[in-house]
Design a protein around this motif. Structure first.
Motif, PDB file in Angstrom:
ATOM      1  N   ALA A 167       0.456  -1.598  -0.068  1.00 47.60           N
ATOM      2  CA  ALA A 167       0.246   0.141  -0.235  1.00 47.60           C
ATOM      3  C   ALA A 167       0.914   1.739  -0.350  1.00 47.60           C
ATOM      4  CB  ALA A 167      -0.717   0.373   1.219  1.00 47.60           C
ATOM      5  N   PRO A 168       1.731   1.303   1.009  1.00 49.69           N
ATOM      6  CA  PRO A 168       2.486   3.005   0.763  1.00 49.69           C
ATOM      7  C   PRO A 168       3.497   2.724  -0.711  1.00 49.69           C
ATOM      8  CG  PRO A 168       3.109   0.981   2.380  1.00 49.69           C
ATOM      9  CD  PRO A 168       2.275   0.603   1.824  1.00 49.69           C
ATOM     10  N   LEU A 169       3.425   1.678  -1.640  1.00 49.31           N
ATOM     11  CA  LEU A 169       4.585   2.278  -2.663  1.00 49.31           C
ATOM     12  C   LEU A 169       3.149   2.009  -3.515  1.00 49.31           C
ATOM     13  CD1 LEU A 169       7.003  -0.943  -2.617  1.00 49.31           C
ATOM     14  CD2 LEU A 169       6.907   1.716  -1.817  1.00 49.31           C
ATOM     15  N   GLN A 170       1.701   2.258  -3.245  1.00 52.60           N
ATOM     16  CA  GLN A 170       0.577   2.569  -5.003  1.00 52.60           C
ATOM     17  C   GLN A 170       0.411   3.325  -5.707  1.00 52.60           C
ATOM     18  OE1 GLN A 170      -1.454  -0.827  -5.345  1.00 52.60           O
ATOM     19  NE2 GLN A 170      -1.058   0.792  -6.987  1.00 52.60           N
ATOM     20  N   LYS A 171       1.246   5.195  -4.767  1.00 52.23           N
ATOM     21  CA  LYS A 171       0.748   5.498  -5.443  1.00 52.23           C
ATOM     22  C   LYS A 171       1.961   6.646  -6.118  1.00 52.23           C
ATOM     23  CE  LYS A 171      -2.461   8.520  -2.759  1.00 52.23           C
ATOM     24  NZ  LYS A 171      -2.642   9.612  -2.057  1.00 52.23           N
ATOM     25  N   PRO A 172       2.929   6.582  -5.667  1.00 55.13           N
ATOM     26  CA  PRO A 172       3.713   6.993  -6.797  1.00 55.13           C
ATOM     27  C   PRO A 172       4.356   5.085  -7.453  1.00 55.13           C
ATOM     28  CG  PRO A 172       4.980   5.499  -4.255  1.00 55.13           C
ATOM     29  CD  PRO A 172       3.941   6.250  -4.166  1.00 55.13           C
ATOM     30  N   TYR A 173       3.792   4.211  -6.950  1.00 57.23           N
ATOM     31  CA  TYR A 173       4.388   3.046  -8.524  1.00 57.23           C
ATOM     32  C   TYR A 173       2.974   3.268  -9.625  1.00 57.23           C
ATOM     33  CZ  TYR A 173       4.161  -1.949 -10.307  1.00 57.23           C
ATOM     34  OH  TYR A 173       4.310  -3.088 -11.187  1.00 57.23           O
ATOM     35  N   ASP A 174       1.866   3.625  -9.863  1.00 58.52           N
ATOM     36  CA  ASP A 174       0.781   4.495 -10.586  1.00 58.52           C
ATOM     37  C   ASP A 174       1.253   5.506 -11.404  1.00 58.52           C
ATOM     38  OD1 ASP A 174      -0.570   2.249  -9.723  1.00 58.52           O
ATOM     39  OD2 ASP A 174      -1.928   4.219  -8.795  1.00 58.52           O
ATOM     40  N   TRP A 175       2.072   6.295 -10.712  1.00 61.35           N
ATOM     41  CA  TRP A 175       2.456   7.769 -11.512  1.00 61.35           C
ATOM     42  C   TRP A 175       4.016   7.398 -11.781  1.00 61.35           C
ATOM     43  CZ3 TRP A 175       7.336   9.369 -11.461  1.00 61.35           C
ATOM     44  CH2 TRP A 175       7.766  10.428 -12.232  1.00 61.35           C
ATOM     45  N   TYR A 176       4.667   6.649 -12.111  1.00 59.58           N
ATOM     46  CA  TYR A 176       5.755   5.890 -12.677  1.00 59.58           C
ATOM     47  C   TYR A 176       4.771   4.494 -13.573  1.00 59.58           C
ATOM     48  CZ  TYR A 176       9.523   3.100 -13.812  1.00 59.58           C
ATOM     49  OH  TYR A 176      10.153   2.229 -15.117  1.00 59.58           O
ATOM     50  N   SER A 177       4.167   3.998 -13.644  1.00 60.51           N
ATOM     51  CA  SER A 177       3.398   2.999 -14.339  1.00 60.51           C
ATOM     52  C   SER A 177       2.951   3.966 -15.533  1.00 60.51           C
ATOM     53  CB  SER A 177       2.514   2.037 -13.278  1.00 60.51           C
ATOM     54  OG  SER A 177       3.232   1.718 -12.831  1.00 60.51           O
ATOM     55  N   PHE A 178       2.122   5.048 -15.207  1.00 57.34           N
ATOM     56  CA  PHE A 178       1.557   5.754 -16.397  1.00 57.34           C
ATOM     57  C   PHE A 178       1.895   7.135 -17.174  1.00 57.34           C
ATOM     58  CE2 PHE A 178      -1.756   2.665 -13.913  1.00 57.34           C
ATOM     59  CZ  PHE A 178      -2.048   1.591 -14.424  1.00 57.34           C
ATOM     60  N   LYS A 179       2.888   7.178 -15.845  1.00 56.32           N
ATOM     61  CA  LYS A 179       3.292   9.007 -16.662  1.00 56.32           C
ATOM     62  C   LYS A 179       4.302   8.422 -17.244  1.00 56.32           C
ATOM     63  CE  LYS A 179      -0.359  11.431 -15.193  1.00 56.32           C
ATOM     64  NZ  LYS A 179      -0.939  12.428 -16.276  1.00 56.32           N
ATOM     65  N   VAL A 180       5.805   7.853 -16.283  1.00 55.70           N
ATOM     66  CA  VAL A 180       7.207   7.978 -17.466  1.00 55.70           C
ATOM     67  C   VAL A 180       6.960   6.405 -18.299  1.00 55.70           C
ATOM     68  CG1 VAL A 180       9.692   7.234 -16.260  1.00 55.70           C
ATOM     69  CG2 VAL A 180       8.272   8.947 -15.095  1.00 55.70           C
ATOM     70  N   LEU A 181       7.204   5.606 -17.734  1.00 58.51           N
ATOM     71  CA  LEU A 181       6.133   4.312 -18.426  1.00 58.51           C
ATOM     72  C   LEU A 181       6.262   4.739 -19.834  1.00 58.51           C
ATOM     73  CD1 LEU A 181       8.018   1.197 -18.298  1.00 58.51           C
ATOM     74  CD2 LEU A 181       5.292   0.104 -17.690  1.00 58.51           C
ATOM     75  N   PRO A 182       5.292   4.679 -19.934  1.00 56.63           N
ATOM     76  CA  PRO A 182       5.332   4.997 -21.991  1.00 56.63           C
ATOM     77  C   PRO A 182       6.175   5.917 -22.200  1.00 56.63           C
ATOM     78  CG  PRO A 182       3.228   4.847 -20.685  1.00 56.63           C
ATOM     79  CD  PRO A 182       3.930   5.032 -19.006  1.00 56.63           C
ATOM     80  N   ARG A 183       6.097   6.731 -21.339  1.00 51.66           N
ATOM     81  CA  ARG A 183       7.128   8.023 -22.262  1.00 51.66           C
ATOM     82  C   ARG A 183       8.729   7.099 -22.466  1.00 51.66           C
ATOM     83  NH1 ARG A 183       5.974  14.247 -19.112  1.00 51.66           N
ATOM     84  NH2 ARG A 183       3.798  14.047 -19.022  1.00 51.66           N
TER      85      ARG A 183
END
Length: 243
Positions: A169-185
């Motif tokens: 749970a503590p990793l959920q928000k940064p992981y979502d940000w990385y997955s949907f903002k950084v990874l596609p770029r």
């Protein structure tokens, strides 16, 4: 025709396999480079841990499903030696060819075949160990694939499923940000393909969590299943024993 998911989209079951094929056709040539970049090299540690847990012996027979570019197959081959056998498979020809060529460049020739994990072309009880790394989430009928993996294992044989899973749970928000903002770029910059890496992020969210996959494996014929959470649950290694 029944519907299934392709990332967050709902598609006909018959369409999913072709769309997944398109994803991996697109990324095959940059697959290893992207794995290093998007996991910051951690995929190597996850795979090394999987090989250690496999605890293979000389002469063992191994089936590597969705083996892609061959990292696990190559490591397993070193463990089983010349008296053992590792069969390197994938449903995607581009990925399989990339892995085969890499292994040949390293002086390693393994039996290599295109096959569908939901209809494995091997006799029952043929293998001591079956592995699938980062491939189960792309399969349309996961329950059928798991049952096939159980079928081709001998009694007491083991299935190793290394797959992205439910993060702490503590990793959920940064992981979502990385997955949907950084990874596609990152995918667009390196592989020229943002959509395939957006699908990757979505497919992880649609994949069963640790407890659900454990229950699915037990239903498929694995009497005992251990779950090893890695990197805060970003990845989990499920180890099932056929009994």
């Amino acid at each position: 025709m029944s519907q299934t998911h392709f990332g967050y989209q709902s598609v006909d079951e018959g369409e999913k396999a072709q769309r997944v094929k398109g994803v991996f056709d697109s990324v095959a040539s940059k697959y290893d480079v992207m794995n290093d970049l998007m996991s910051m090299g951690m995929h190597r540690a996850w795979k090394a841990y999987t090989v250690a847990v496999a605890n293979l012996r000389e002469g063992d027979k191994v089936l590597d499903i969705a083996g892609g570019t061959g990292d696990l197959a190559k490591a397993f081959a070193r463990r089983v030696g010349p008296s053992g056998q590792v069969v390197h498979t994938d449903i995607n020809e581009a990925m399989l060819r990339t892995g085969r060529d890499r292994m040949l460049d390293d002086g390693l020739a393994l039996p290599t075949t295109i096959c569908d994990a939901e209809q494995l072309p091997f006799r029952s009880g043929s293998f001591d160990l079956v592995s699938v790394a980062f491939g189960l989430r792309n399969m349309t009928h996961k329950e059928q694939a798991l049952a096939e993996m159980a079928r081709v294992l001998r009694e007491g044989g083991r299935l190793l499923v290394l797959e992205f899973s439910k993060v702490a749970a503590p990793l959920q928000k940064p992981y979502d940000w990385y997955s949907f903002k950084v990874l596609p770029r990152l995918g667009q910059w390196v592989a020229g393909d943002a959509d395939s890496y957006r699908y990757l992020a979505e497919s992880i969210r649609m994949h069963p969590d640790q407890a659900t996959l454990k229950a699915m494996m037990k239903t498929a014929g694995f009497g005992h299943v251990d779950v090893h959470n890695l990197t805060g649950g970003v990845v989990a290694l499920h180890v099932g024993i056929k009994c």
